[in-house]
Design an enzyme around this catalytic site. Structure first.
Site, PDB file in Angstrom:
ATOM      1  N   ARG A  63       0.822  -1.212   0.000  1.00  0.00           N
ATOM      2  CA  ARG A  63       0.000   0.000   0.000  1.00  0.00           C
ATOM      3  C   ARG A  63       0.857   1.265   0.000  1.00  0.00           C
ATOM      4  NH1 ARG A  63      -3.442  -0.270   4.934  1.00  0.00           N
ATOM      5  NH2 ARG A  63      -1.595  -1.322   5.696  1.00  0.00           N
TER       6      ARG A  63
ATOM      7  N   ASN B 169      -6.199  -2.766   2.448  1.00  0.00           N
ATOM      8  CA  ASN B 169      -6.210  -4.217   2.547  1.00  0.00           C
ATOM      9  C   ASN B 169      -7.648  -4.710   2.613  1.00  0.00           C
ATOM     10  OD1 ASN B 169      -3.412  -4.448   2.642  1.00  0.00           O
ATOM     11  ND2 ASN B 169      -3.332  -4.468   4.868  1.00  0.00           N
TER      12      ASN B 169
END
Length: 91
Positions: free
Chosen positions: A18, A36
């Site tokens: 990320r 996520n």
């Protein structure tokens, strides 16, 4: 403004995916977020220039060094004009 939703599958959680996506998106001038998902995948919503979205998609197929990307799916996403100019967040 074009927008897309990407789902990235593989070893993509716990490997700085990320944060690396945020860096790549910032380089490309994209707004949006990466988060996520409960199934171990990462969702990326990106808003910006069509060529930049394509470049992000190419990068997502590789990801950061510790990741192992098995699949990337892409779908059109409704663009919210209020999201433009907000940057790219990690959710």
């Amino acid at each position: 403004m074009p927008a897309a939703r990407f789902i990235v599958r593989g070893k993509v959680q716990g490997v700085w995916f990320r944060a690396s996506t945020r860096e790549q998106a910032a380089r490309l001038g994209l707004d949006g977020h990466a988060r996520n998902l409960g199934d171990g995948s990462v969702e990326v919503i990106a808003i910006g220039d069509a060529e930049a979205l394509d470049a992000l998609e190419r990068w997502l197929h590789v990801g950061p060094p510790l990741a192992r990307v098995d699949a990337v799916s892409r779908a059109a996403w409704p663009s919210d004009p209020r999201a433009a100019g907000r940057g790219f967040a990690i959710a």
